[in-house]
Motif scaffolding. Sequence first.
Motif, PDB file in Angstrom:
ATOM      1  N   THR A   1       0.809  -1.292   0.090  1.00  0.00           N
ATOM      2  CA  THR A   1       0.016   0.063  -0.138  1.00  0.00           C
ATOM      3  C   THR A   1       0.936   1.386   0.005  1.00  0.00           C
ATOM      4  N   VAL A   2       0.278   2.350  -0.827  1.00  0.00           N
ATOM      5  CA  VAL A   2       1.150   3.800  -0.453  1.00  0.00           C
ATOM      6  C   VAL A   2       0.105   4.607  -0.076  1.00  0.00           C
ATOM      7  N   ASP A   3       0.721   5.365   1.117  1.00  0.00           N
ATOM      8  CA  ASP A   3      -0.038   6.352   1.651  1.00  0.00           C
ATOM      9  C   ASP A   3      -0.350   7.419   0.744  1.00  0.00           C
ATOM     10  N   ILE A   4      -1.326   7.928   0.383  1.00  0.00           N
ATOM     11  CA  ILE A   4      -1.564   8.821  -0.526  1.00  0.00           C
ATOM     12  C   ILE A   4      -2.499   9.984   0.204  1.00  0.00           C
ATOM     13  N   SER A   5      -2.429  10.017   1.490  1.00  0.00           N
ATOM     14  CA  SER A   5      -3.293  11.087   2.281  1.00  0.00           C
ATOM     15  C   SER A   5      -3.150  12.445   1.872  1.00  0.00           C
TER      16      SER A   5
ATOM     17  N   ASN B   1      -7.416   3.093   5.860  1.00  0.00           N
ATOM     18  CA  ASN B   1      -7.747   2.564   7.152  1.00  0.00           C
ATOM     19  C   ASN B   1      -6.996   1.568   7.647  1.00  0.00           C
ATOM     20  N   SER B   2      -7.087   0.498   6.638  1.00  0.00           N
ATOM     21  CA  SER B   2      -6.381  -0.808   7.133  1.00  0.00           C
ATOM     22  C   SER B   2      -4.990  -0.543   7.436  1.00  0.00           C
TER      23      SER B   2
ATOM     24  N   ALA C   1      -5.161   8.098   6.070  1.00  0.00           N
ATOM     25  CA  ALA C   1      -6.449   8.521   5.831  1.00  0.00           C
ATOM     26  C   ALA C   1      -6.952   7.741   4.416  1.00  0.00           C
ATOM     27  N   TYR C   2      -6.051   7.710   3.467  1.00  0.00           N
ATOM     28  CA  TYR C   2      -6.230   7.267   2.026  1.00  0.00           C
ATOM     29  C   TYR C   2      -4.835   6.329   1.770  1.00  0.00           C
TER      30      TYR C   2
END
Length: 230
Positions: free
Chosen positions: A158-162, A209-210, A214-215
């Motif tokens: 996963t990449v944090d894109i918040s 969230n997992s 935030a996204y």
Amino acid sequence: MESIDILVFGAHADDAEIGMGGTIAKHVQEGYRVVVCDLTLSEMSSNGTVELRQQEAAHASSVLGLYARTNLGLPDRGLESNRSTIEKIVEEIRRWRPRIVFAPYWVDRHPDHVMTSKLIEEAVFNAKLRNYLPQLPIVKVEQLIYYYINDVDAVSLTVDISEVYATKQAALKAYQSQFDPTATKDSVETPLTNGYLARVEARDFLLGNSSGYAYAEGFAIKRPFNVSLF
Ligand SMILES: [Zn+2]
């Protein structure tokens, strides 16, 4: 010789933005060179003309800050695994010399996304063979990573894109003819005009969230990914 960091392949302009617009924006903002290559001009789209879709793609590209966007002009709904198609994709990989290539995930309700996934995998393999198109220097792609378009399955990265979420949304909104049923006079209902962007946002929200963000955008890989832990 020129080289870039990331080369993203999609079947249609908007595939890359749906699946990984945030990851693209984030890496561009960090100074990496990202190129998107669409295999077709989306001439089979139910809404929007080829010209309009190209304008929308150019707009989305500038929102994301792409280094370049290219189009191979292969037939929409006619993508086939054959010699000339794979050669065109290998030429694109050898032209840009990316470290990482992204392709659509290998399962999706749209057959062109599935075929694109297979074509890119074959081209990444051939790109490193020195006797294949020997006039162009080989490229050994470090990793082939798969992004999700219509569905989501097992996520291995996963990449944090918040921080760049607003940029992803602005890039998607550039494709008004696809997502906004009021954009053109003779627009017809498709899966994309019916709450599609809300679904993309919900997916990015749940994936975030997992992972404690935030996204996030999720990705899959077929081969082990080398990481340094510290
Ligand atoms: Zn598509």
